[in-house]
Design an enzyme around this catalytic site. Structure first.
Site, PDB file in Angstrom:
ATOM      1  N   ASN A 118       0.850  -1.190   0.000  1.00 38.20           N
ATOM      2  CA  ASN A 118       0.000   0.000   0.000  1.00 38.20           C
ATOM      3  C   ASN A 118       0.891   1.248   0.000  1.00 38.20           C
ATOM      4  O   ASN A 118       1.018   1.957   0.996  1.00 38.20           O
ATOM      5  CB  ASN A 118      -0.953  -0.020   1.197  1.00 38.20           C
ATOM      6  CG  ASN A 118      -2.055   1.005   1.099  1.00 38.20           C
ATOM      7  OD1 ASN A 118      -1.985   1.934   0.310  1.00 38.20           O
ATOM      8  ND2 ASN A 118      -3.060   0.851   1.936  1.00 38.20           N
ATOM      9  N   TYR A 141       1.898   8.217   5.583  1.00 35.47           N
ATOM     10  CA  TYR A 141       2.369   8.102   6.965  1.00 35.47           C
ATOM     11  C   TYR A 141       3.781   8.672   7.129  1.00 35.47           C
ATOM     12  O   TYR A 141       4.066   9.335   8.133  1.00 35.47           O
ATOM     13  CB  TYR A 141       2.299   6.654   7.454  1.00 35.47           C
ATOM     14  CG  TYR A 141       0.881   6.143   7.517  1.00 35.47           C
ATOM     15  CD1 TYR A 141      -0.102   6.844   8.202  1.00 35.47           C
ATOM     16  CD2 TYR A 141       0.503   4.965   6.879  1.00 35.47           C
ATOM     17  CE1 TYR A 141      -1.414   6.401   8.256  1.00 35.47           C
ATOM     18  CE2 TYR A 141      -0.801   4.510   6.925  1.00 35.47           C
ATOM     19  CZ  TYR A 141      -1.760   5.230   7.613  1.00 35.47           C
ATOM     20  OH  TYR A 141      -3.056   4.793   7.656  1.00 35.47           O
TER      21      TYR A 141
END
Length: 172
Positions: free
Chosen positions: A135, A142
């Site tokens: 992903n 993040y």
């Protein structure tokens, strides 16, 4: 855009199930077999499982709204509810999903900020999460907001063992 976050209640369980299945399916169906997706969805998002998680005092679920529409949700864990054995000074973001039509509006960042505020209120020193190594979009997100990879763990999608990156952010 008027956005708000509200804690999920037991009365919201069917809506939580619907949004959970929809967002997980939209996020991962193209990279996984239909059989493994179905097995995971049945295990993770059946009503009994969700009720058990919602009743756990060490887990919290939140819906995020865009205007009057539920745009996604967040699940955070502390103490023994964390999906990995971690010290008690940490808070886990176990699930953070935004429905497709609401992506790109900063709602994911808003939910992370909610998790950080909760961690701070609970005197936690670090916030962590697991994100699938494939992903790439989520991993970039993040990293951009200050999470660093600190390890890995296995995640089972049906009978397919996948690797999640453990990412952590130290709180001020």
């Amino acid at each position: 855009m008027k956005k708000r976050v509200e804690e999920c209640q037991l009365k919201d369980i069917e809506l939580l199930q619907k949004v959970s299945i929809e967002t997980f399916n939209d996020t991962f169906k193209d990279q996984n077999s239909p059989e493994n997706m179905e097995a995971y969805l049945l295990k993770a998002y059946n009503l009994n499982q969700l009720v058990k998680e919602l009743k756990n005092e060490s887990s919290m679920f939140y819906f995020i709204y865009d205007e009057a529409n539920i745009a996604g949700y967040l699940k955070i864990n502390v103490n023994e509810a964390q999906s990995e054995q971690m010290s008690h000074d940490r808070l886990e973001v176990e699930r953070i999903y935004i429905r497709k039509e609401f992506q790109g509006k900063g709602l994911g960042k808003y939910l992370i900020e909610k998790a950080i505020m909760t961690a701070t209120d609970l005197n936690k020193k670090k916030i962590w999460l697991g994100v699938w190594e494939e992903n790439k979009k989520a991993i970039r997100f993040y990293h951009k907001i200050g999470f660093l990879q600190t390890g890995t763990h296995s995640f089972y999608m049906g009978d397919d063992e996948q690797i999640d990156l453990i990412m952590m952010k130290v709180l001020n």
